[in-house]
Design a protein around this motif. Structure first.
Motif, PDB file in Angstrom:
ATOM      1  N   MET A 182      40.584  52.436  33.258  1.00 46.59           N
ATOM      2  CA  MET A 182      40.161  51.268  32.368  1.00 46.59           C
ATOM      3  C   MET A 182      41.167  50.326  32.551  1.00 46.59           C
ATOM      4  SD  MET A 182      37.544  52.298  30.557  1.00 46.59           S
ATOM      5  CE  MET A 182      37.688  50.552  29.559  1.00 46.59           C
ATOM      6  N   MET A 183      42.397  50.341  32.782  1.00 46.91           N
ATOM      7  CA  MET A 183      43.224  49.163  32.840  1.00 46.91           C
ATOM      8  C   MET A 183      43.119  48.434  34.472  1.00 46.91           C
ATOM      9  SD  MET A 183      46.728  50.013  30.740  1.00 46.91           S
ATOM     10  CE  MET A 183      47.087  51.616  31.455  1.00 46.91           C
ATOM     11  N   ARG A 184      42.922  49.556  35.327  1.00 45.05           N
ATOM     12  CA  ARG A 184      43.005  48.887  36.650  1.00 45.05           C
ATOM     13  C   ARG A 184      41.414  48.322  37.097  1.00 45.05           C
ATOM     14  NH1 ARG A 184      47.604  49.410  39.761  1.00 45.05           N
ATOM     15  NH2 ARG A 184      49.071  50.951  39.163  1.00 45.05           N
ATOM     16  N   ASP A 185      40.550  49.181  36.973  1.00 41.85           N
ATOM     17  CA  ASP A 185      39.349  48.922  37.438  1.00 41.85           C
ATOM     18  C   ASP A 185      38.408  47.928  36.500  1.00 41.85           C
ATOM     19  OD1 ASP A 185      39.906  50.627  39.647  1.00 41.85           O
ATOM     20  OD2 ASP A 185      39.223  52.092  38.648  1.00 41.85           O
ATOM     21  N   ASP A 209      41.161  62.604  28.422  1.00 42.69           N
ATOM     22  CA  ASP A 209      40.853  61.141  28.791  1.00 42.69           C
ATOM     23  C   ASP A 209      41.735  60.316  28.164  1.00 42.69           C
ATOM     24  OD1 ASP A 209      39.242  61.927  30.820  1.00 42.69           O
ATOM     25  OD2 ASP A 209      37.504  61.182  29.664  1.00 42.69           O
ATOM     26  N   MET A 210      42.093  60.338  26.894  1.00 43.91           N
ATOM     27  CA  MET A 210      42.936  59.459  26.288  1.00 43.91           C
ATOM     28  C   MET A 210      44.345  59.097  26.227  1.00 43.91           C
ATOM     29  SD  MET A 210      40.327  57.639  25.532  1.00 43.91           S
ATOM     30  CE  MET A 210      41.310  56.403  24.320  1.00 43.91           C
ATOM     31  N   PHE A 235      40.146  50.423  25.527  1.00 44.41           N
ATOM     32  CA  PHE A 235      39.727  51.656  26.002  1.00 44.41           C
ATOM     33  C   PHE A 235      38.389  52.140  26.145  1.00 44.41           C
ATOM     34  CE2 PHE A 235      44.640  52.782  26.220  1.00 44.41           C
ATOM     35  CZ  PHE A 235      44.750  51.834  27.394  1.00 44.41           C
ATOM     36  N   GLU A 236      37.608  51.700  25.128  1.00 41.69           N
ATOM     37  CA  GLU A 236      36.326  52.016  25.026  1.00 41.69           C
ATOM     38  C   GLU A 236      36.028  53.773  24.909  1.00 41.69           C
ATOM     39  OE1 GLU A 236      33.704  49.676  27.922  1.00 41.69           O
ATOM     40  OE2 GLU A 236      35.122  48.550  28.090  1.00 41.69           O
ATOM     41  N   TYR A 271      41.461  58.380  33.414  1.00 42.99           N
ATOM     42  CA  TYR A 271      40.507  57.638  32.525  1.00 42.99           C
ATOM     43  C   TYR A 271      41.205  56.356  32.352  1.00 42.99           C
ATOM     44  CZ  TYR A 271      37.324  55.728  29.021  1.00 42.99           C
ATOM     45  OH  TYR A 271      36.704  54.904  28.359  1.00 42.99           O
ATOM     46  N   ILE A 272      42.468  56.411  31.684  1.00 39.63           N
ATOM     47  CA  ILE A 272      43.101  55.159  31.078  1.00 39.63           C
ATOM     48  C   ILE A 272      43.514  54.225  32.247  1.00 39.63           C
ATOM     49  CG2 ILE A 272      45.083  54.053  29.931  1.00 39.63           C
ATOM     50  CD1 ILE A 272      43.146  55.533  28.037  1.00 39.63           C
TER      51      ILE A 272
END
Length: 224
Positions: A105-108, A94-95, A50-51, A101-102
């Motif tokens: 991160m997973m989709r894009d 965000d987390m 997840f950076e 945001y999550i």
């Protein structure tokens, strides 16, 4: 290069690295070298990929002057380091497993197809709710994210040492005051980011005393 030679080069870098207290203000890290250091931070591992970080390279002299009174651990480094970084962690906004945001991160970023995304969503939800109890407070979530930024920090410190660049990790600061300064500068994205740790990079003024560590047998236990 054979494996033993490479191993020795890596160990030499670890012996070279030390928490540099004062840098030579007349020596500047070449742009390509500092971009390499930043790249090792970008490529560092994080939980679920997840950076949860951002790296602020502080070049603005007025901002440095504002930060200095709230960061006593940066004394002598803000003024002399070639490059000064504030590493920020993403906050609960965000987390949390169901945040935009999550999903981004997973989709894009990770390009998960729908069926994988929905399965991972449930895994992350369980992890945050019950495995690590991260939803119990804003601080619990921040601390989880912040721990991951130290992986990126460590990789950048080591990468710098491997190319002959000195560094100093810095925790000596007032977290609330630094967040307030960055917030006033409009840098915290509505408190989606908060300061985690700092680091200075440059070239040493003088050599440090020899490195000391506990004996390897005192810190390693083989559990059979």
């Amino acid at each position: 290069m054979n494996k033993e030679t490479k191993k020795q080069e890596i160990l030499d870098a670890f012996h070279f690295r030390h928490a540099t207290k004062e840098f030579d203000p007349n020596k500047k890290i070449p742009e390509e070298d500092f971009n390499f250091i930043l790249k090792t931070g970008q490529l560092s591992p994080s939980s679920f990929g997840f950076e949860p970080w951002q790296f602020f390279v502080i070049e603005n002299q007025q901002l440095k002057e504002k930060l200095a009174p709230a960061a006593l651990g940066a004394h002598g480094k803000l003024e002399t380091a070639s490059h000064f970084i504030i590493i920020l962690s993403r906050t609960k906004k965000d987390m949390t497993y169901d945040s935009p945001y999550i999903e981004h991160m997973m989709r894009d970023i990770q390009k998960m197809p729908d069926e994988v995304y929905h399965g991972m969503y449930e895994i992350v939800k369980k992890f945050q709710e019950t495995d690590f109890n991260l939803l119990e407070s804003d601080r619990a979530m921040f601390d989880w994210a912040s721990k991951q930024t130290y992986i990126a920090l460590a990789n950048m410190l080591t990468a710098a040492a491997q190319i002959g660049i000195d560094s100093c990790p810095i925790e000596g600061f007032n977290r609330n005051k630094i967040n307030q300064i960055l917030q006033a500068e409009g840098l915290l994205e509505e408190r989606r980011l908060e300061v985690s740790v700092m680091a200075a990079f440059g070239y040493r003024v003088k050599d440090p005393r020899p490195k000391t560590r506990q004996n390897i047998n005192e810190i390693v236990k083989w559990v059979k």
